[in-house]
Motif scaffolding. Structure first.
Motif, mmCIF file in Angstrom:
data_model
loop_
_atom_site.group_PDB
_atom_site.id
_atom_site.type_symbol
_atom_site.label_atom_id
_atom_site.label_comp_id
_atom_site.label_asym_id
_atom_site.label_seq_id
_atom_site.Cartn_x
_atom_site.Cartn_y
_atom_site.Cartn_z
ATOM 1 N N GLU A 57 4.261 -5.948 2.872
ATOM 2 C CA GLU A 57 5.129 -5.417 3.935
ATOM 3 C C GLU A 57 5.509 -3.964 3.662
ATOM 4 O OE1 GLU A 57 8.306 -8.232 4.006
ATOM 5 O OE2 GLU A 57 7.436 -9.270 5.719
ATOM 6 N N ARG A 58 5.793 -3.650 2.408
ATOM 7 C CA ARG A 58 6.126 -2.266 2.088
ATOM 8 C C ARG A 58 4.943 -1.345 2.362
ATOM 9 N NH1 ARG A 58 8.481 -3.214 -3.512
ATOM 10 N NH2 ARG A 58 6.986 -1.613 -4.064
ATOM 11 N N ILE A 59 3.745 -1.799 1.987
ATOM 12 C CA ILE A 59 2.548 -0.984 2.235
ATOM 13 C C ILE A 59 2.320 -0.837 3.732
ATOM 14 C CG2 ILE A 59 0.039 -0.914 1.977
ATOM 15 C CD1 ILE A 59 0.436 -2.270 -0.765
ATOM 16 N N ALA A 60 2.414 -1.944 4.465
ATOM 17 C CA ALA A 60 2.200 -1.884 5.920
ATOM 18 C C ALA A 60 3.241 -1.001 6.590
ATOM 19 C CB ALA A 60 2.236 -3.298 6.503
ATOM 20 N N ARG A 61 4.476 -1.079 6.106
ATOM 21 C CA ARG A 61 5.528 -0.235 6.662
ATOM 22 C C ARG A 61 5.205 1.244 6.421
ATOM 23 N NH1 ARG A 61 9.731 -2.675 4.162
ATOM 24 N NH2 ARG A 61 9.487 -4.512 5.453
ATOM 25 N N PHE A 62 4.674 1.566 5.228
ATOM 26 C CA PHE A 62 4.309 2.946 4.929
ATOM 27 C C PHE A 62 3.109 3.394 5.760
ATOM 28 C CE2 PHE A 62 1.789 5.991 2.377
ATOM 29 C CZ PHE A 62 2.674 7.058 2.432
ATOM 30 N N LEU A 63 2.142 2.478 5.978
ATOM 31 C CA LEU A 63 0.955 2.838 6.759
ATOM 32 C C LEU A 63 1.303 3.164 8.211
ATOM 33 C CD1 LEU A 63 -1.693 0.257 5.506
ATOM 34 C CD2 LEU A 63 -1.538 2.681 4.945
ATOM 35 N N GLY A 64 2.437 2.682 8.674
ATOM 36 C CA GLY A 64 2.824 2.933 10.052
ATOM 37 C C GLY A 64 3.720 4.135 10.239
ATOM 38 N N THR A 65 3.831 4.980 9.238
ATOM 39 C CA THR A 65 4.725 6.140 9.349
ATOM 40 C C THR A 65 3.935 7.414 9.612
ATOM 41 O OG1 THR A 65 4.651 6.596 6.976
ATOM 42 C CG2 THR A 65 6.391 5.104 7.750
ATOM 43 N N GLY A 66 4.642 8.404 10.090
ATOM 44 C CA GLY A 66 4.040 9.714 10.287
ATOM 45 C C GLY A 66 3.737 10.377 8.955
ATOM 46 N N GLN A 67 4.532 10.056 7.937
ATOM 47 C CA GLN A 67 4.302 10.594 6.607
ATOM 48 C C GLN A 67 2.920 10.191 6.090
ATOM 49 O OE1 GLN A 67 7.073 9.085 3.759
ATOM 50 N NE2 GLN A 67 6.676 10.717 2.277
ATOM 51 N N PHE A 68 2.525 8.933 6.310
ATOM 52 C CA PHE A 68 1.200 8.495 5.887
ATOM 53 C C PHE A 68 0.119 9.265 6.634
ATOM 54 C CE2 PHE A 68 -2.494 5.787 6.796
ATOM 55 C CZ PHE A 68 -2.986 5.660 5.508
ATOM 56 N N LEU A 69 0.308 9.456 7.936
ATOM 57 C CA LEU A 69 -0.687 10.208 8.708
ATOM 58 C C LEU A 69 -0.817 11.642 8.211
ATOM 59 C CD1 LEU A 69 0.048 8.929 12.318
ATOM 60 C CD2 LEU A 69 -1.913 8.401 10.869
ATOM 61 N N VAL A 70 0.290 12.258 7.849
ATOM 62 C CA VAL A 70 0.237 13.626 7.325
ATOM 63 C C VAL A 70 -0.495 13.637 5.986
ATOM 64 C CG1 VAL A 70 1.666 15.502 6.395
ATOM 65 C CG2 VAL A 70 2.261 14.431 8.570
ATOM 66 N N TYR A 71 -0.152 12.694 5.088
ATOM 67 C CA TYR A 71 -0.831 12.625 3.784
ATOM 68 C C TYR A 71 -2.328 12.366 3.952
ATOM 69 C CZ TYR A 71 3.687 12.352 1.372
ATOM 70 O OH TYR A 71 4.935 12.608 0.883
ATOM 71 N N MET A 72 -2.671 11.433 4.851
ATOM 72 C CA MET A 72 -4.081 11.091 5.055
ATOM 73 C C MET A 72 -4.834 12.286 5.638
ATOM 74 S SD MET A 72 -6.197 8.734 4.602
ATOM 75 C CE MET A 72 -6.498 7.099 5.091
ATOM 76 N N THR A 73 -4.244 12.974 6.580
ATOM 77 C CA THR A 73 -4.886 14.141 7.180
ATOM 78 C C THR A 73 -5.062 15.248 6.142
ATOM 79 O OG1 THR A 73 -3.894 13.585 9.311
ATOM 80 C CG2 THR A 73 -4.719 15.829 9.055
ATOM 81 N N ALA A 74 -4.034 15.466 5.351
ATOM 82 C CA ALA A 74 -4.130 16.506 4.320
ATOM 83 C C ALA A 74 -5.206 16.148 3.296
ATOM 84 C CB ALA A 74 -2.777 16.689 3.635
ATOM 85 N N THR A 75 -5.283 14.898 2.910
ATOM 86 C CA THR A 75 -6.295 14.471 1.938
ATOM 87 C C THR A 75 -7.695 14.665 2.496
ATOM 88 O OG1 THR A 75 -4.767 12.837 1.036
ATOM 89 C CG2 THR A 75 -7.094 12.517 0.550
ATOM 90 N N ILE A 76 -7.906 14.275 3.732
ATOM 91 C CA ILE A 76 -9.239 14.416 4.346
ATOM 92 C C ILE A 76 -9.609 15.888 4.509
ATOM 93 C CG2 ILE A 76 -10.558 13.999 6.461
ATOM 94 C CD1 ILE A 76 -9.067 11.304 6.670
#
Length: 186
Positions: A57-76
């Motif tokens: 649940e903690r991981i899924a909650r993090f995957l649904g945040t804008g912070q995750f999208l920013v980190y994923m975009t920056a990593t890519i």
């Protein structure tokens, strides 16, 4: 052949009975006889499903945040930029970016079941909350019906109680009757 009234256990204890009967008693998986405990060499690890569910649940909650999208975009963007603009000797994933595709596929293959597990746990919590709400609603409805019956009984009781105006009118009519009786006597 004479009939033998002794039970199977008696025959087993005394050693009587045929070898075929003894073999059948050992080989059959009877439901009325408990199995012997078997010792295993490998130790089974304790699995706490609730702890794993909380983690998912903690991981899924993090995957649904804008912070995750920013980190994923920056990593890519860093990955692609490094593998395009870095010197040839330090690049680790050439242009078709096969390793990046593999990493994203691996992340997606783990994210989907974790999200589903988190949704199932949330659904179970919602179901429990729904049951509680339904119980509270039923109790509230019963209380309201009780109060409505009490108010109705009070209205009926008040309807039978003499009011101040009614008493005044009765007293006036009694005074008027007394006055008429006095006038009749005089």
């Amino acid at each position: 052949m004479p009939r033998d009234d002794r039970s199977t256990d008696d025959r087993r204890q005394r050693g009587s009975g045929t070898a075929e009967e003894r073999r059948l008693m050992r080989s059959t998986n009877r439901l009325d006889i408990p199995r012997e405990l078997r010792r295993t060499i490998a130790l089974r690890s304790a699995y706490d499903a609730d702890a794993f569910g909380r983690l998912s649940e903690r991981i899924a909650r993090f995957l649904g945040t804008g912070q995750f999208l920013v980190y994923m975009t920056a990593t890519i963007l860093f990955w692609v930029g490094w593998n395009i603009f870095a010197p040839e000797s330090v690049r680790f994933d050439q242009y078709p970016f096969i390793f990046l595709t593999l990493a994203l596929s691996l992340q997606a293959s783990y994210a989907a079941p974790l999200i589903l597990l988190a949704q199932n746990r949330q659904e179970a919590r919602d179901r429990v909350q729904y049951e509680r709400d339904r119980d509270v609603d039923a109790r509230t409805r019963a209380d309201m019906e009780f109060l409505a019956r009490e108010v109705a009984s009070l209205r009926m009781a008040v309807g039978e109680v003499a009011t101040r105006d009614f008493l005044r009118s009765e007293l006036r009519s009694l005074l008027a009757d007394l006055d008429t009786r006095e006038d009749d006597r005089v």
